[in-house]
Design a protein around this motif. Sequence first.
Motif, short mmCIF file in Angstrom:
data_model
loop_
_atom_site.label_atom_id
_atom_site.label_comp_id
_atom_site.label_asym_id
_atom_site.label_seq_id
_atom_site.Cartn_x
_atom_site.Cartn_y
_atom_site.Cartn_z
N GLN A 14 8.53 96.24 -3.54
CA GLN A 14 9.28 95.06 -4.01
C GLN A 14 9.68 95.45 -5.51
OE1 GLN A 14 7.39 91.31 -4.28
NE2 GLN A 14 5.14 92.09 -4.07
N THR A 62 12.07 93.31 -8.19
CA THR A 62 11.21 92.46 -8.89
C THR A 62 11.21 92.70 -10.49
OG1 THR A 62 9.65 91.60 -6.97
CG2 THR A 62 9.24 90.96 -9.06
N THR A 92 14.49 91.97 -11.76
CA THR A 92 14.89 90.25 -11.48
C THR A 92 14.16 89.51 -12.63
OG1 THR A 92 13.28 90.10 -9.90
CG2 THR A 92 15.64 90.40 -9.31
N LEU A 93 12.91 90.16 -12.91
CA LEU A 93 12.08 89.38 -13.95
C LEU A 93 12.67 89.49 -15.27
CD1 LEU A 93 8.42 90.30 -12.70
CD2 LEU A 93 9.48 87.95 -12.99
N GLY A 113 16.26 87.78 -15.36
CA GLY A 113 16.07 86.42 -15.36
C GLY A 113 15.25 85.76 -16.69
N VAL A 162 10.79 83.08 -11.82
CA VAL A 162 11.35 83.92 -11.19
C VAL A 162 10.12 84.75 -10.67
CG1 VAL A 162 12.62 86.22 -11.44
CG2 VAL A 162 13.51 84.31 -12.53
N TYR A 163 9.26 84.98 -11.18
CA TYR A 163 8.16 85.92 -10.83
C TYR A 163 7.52 85.06 -9.63
CZ TYR A 163 3.27 87.86 -10.22
OH TYR A 163 2.06 88.44 -9.81
N THR A 169 8.85 83.03 -7.43
CA THR A 169 9.73 83.00 -6.33
C THR A 169 9.87 84.17 -5.58
OG1 THR A 169 11.69 83.22 -7.75
CG2 THR A 169 10.95 80.88 -7.01
N SER A 170 9.54 85.32 -6.60
CA SER A 170 9.66 86.74 -5.92
C SER A 170 8.42 87.00 -5.31
CB SER A 170 9.69 87.85 -7.05
OG SER A 170 10.83 87.59 -7.73
N GLN A 201 20.81 83.59 -11.52
CA GLN A 201 19.41 84.41 -11.34
C GLN A 201 18.47 83.69 -10.73
OE1 GLN A 201 19.51 87.53 -11.98
NE2 GLN A 201 17.25 87.85 -11.09
N SER A 241 16.77 84.37 -6.86
CA SER A 241 15.21 84.49 -6.62
C SER A 241 14.82 83.44 -5.77
CB SER A 241 14.58 84.36 -7.91
OG SER A 241 15.10 85.27 -8.76
N THR A 267 16.21 83.97 -2.20
CA THR A 267 15.83 85.14 -1.24
C THR A 267 14.47 84.76 -0.69
OG1 THR A 267 16.99 86.66 -2.67
CG2 THR A 267 15.28 87.49 -1.39
#
Length: 535
Positions: A93, A97, A100-101, A104, A260-261, A263-264, A450, A454, A457
């Motif tokens: 992942q 991730t 996106t981290l 975002g 973001v972290y 939700t990921s 962004q 997150s 998903t």
Amino acid sequence: MLTNRSIHLAATPSGGFPGKSAVRAQPHSRSAEGGPTVTPQQAPDTPAADPRRWWALAVIAIAQLMIVLDATIVNIALPSAQKALDISDANRQWVITAYTLAFGGLLLLGGRIGDLFGRKRTFLVGLLGFALASGLGGFATTGGMLFAARALQGAFGALLAPSALSLLSVTFRDPRERATAFGIFGALAGGGAAIGLITGGLLTEYLSWRWCLYVNVPIAVVTGIGAYYLLVRDHVDRSRRVRLDLPGAVLGCGGLLAIVYGTSEAVSRGWDDWVVLTALCAGVALLAVFAVVERRTEHALLPMHLIGDRNRAGGALSVGLAVIGMFGLFLFLTYYLQVIKGYSPIKAGVSFLPMTAAIVISAAGIASRLMTRVPTRNLVVPGLLLGAAGMAWLTQIKVDSPYPTMVLPAELLLGFGMGLVFMPTMSLATLNVAPQETGAAAAIINSSQQVGGSIGTALLNTIAASATATYLAARNPTDPLVQAQGAVHGYAVATTVAMAILLGAAVVAFLMINHRPAPGEARGEDAAAEARAAV
């Protein structure tokens, strides 16, 4: 959104970009609804529009397409990359991730850097840095090297994305031209993800997963050369440059990064895991402190008057919620077509082409023509309702549902709807914003996309997995047909939630967005007046 009144761009009165006169912040007047408004003021010495502006649009659009493509193209390559680099299931992942981290979490900072040091310079640095990071990822020999490259991609993408949108805003000031430019930009923003699925399938199947990263290098280099010659220099004079709001950068970027972290991680850990809850709570707390600090900071990273505008805030919320639904559709349809229906990656990617075409037609062909004629709410709300109708159609999906009668109509409804949403809300994001604040304004809409992606998903994936588990618990989970039926049941339940979110977004847009085009915009009276003045 930003309030740096002491920033002046040295090149031209509009911040170094020829075009219509700069929009300058005036003392607040009161709108009909009682809220503060910003009144545009024409500068008498504004130069004529840059004759190269449409070539500049091509450069900006290609850069935006590259960013959007990267969000999905790597997903297709992930299984092959995992096998080649011996990445564990628990760590795979991080290919997504890590990107996106960084992306975002750093968007607010990236947008503000463009305002302070020049959008063209920031655009070029972000573009070439993105290419360098992509090449590094393509050469990766270990999982850790790939994770680091993806994080670097995200960091440079956070510089590039707000700069691209703010460059578009200050380059096109004429209402009709602005509508056309944002129509093209919005079409790419909405349809690029589907193109990424097709491109990723082609490159992975016929070349290598590494080319899903290498492909960014030639695109970025050619685009960078074009940007160097076509974009107007907007360098900020050092003597007039204000200091960067470092406390705001730490709080704002830290808050976004934590959300973001969290939700990921919810995808694999679940929403009730202490790591997820801690990250989400920390993110909310940091953003709350950030809002307090920004109100008292003279040169704020994100001046509060930007998000205080109801149209800009309503547009950002609408897009953030819409992206939740979009990501849900891509996620579940990709699995449905490949795992349940047995489509190859290429065939699955091609199956998304009708939705891409619908977005392009809707954004560039319909919304861009109507934006100067009807209130923005009359585009965004019907668009969200069309998207919700597409989701409602998909709630009836079954294991043996045929593509032409089940998937295709849903894709077309969602595509036409999202084209009406993305284009006008992106225009609202930087409309009537002072040139020295467009980067920060652009970062708001990018951040909403962004964070929405997150959350979408993680949220929809968790709902689908839970619904599938409940379905299988009362049946024979070893039967392949039952397994497939359970998976599709989970997709349908999650799609129902996505439909409800899109309906909620329509309510938000209806209540918050009240922007109307100025009289004469559709006839181009402003442009005609400028032409007469020039004579």
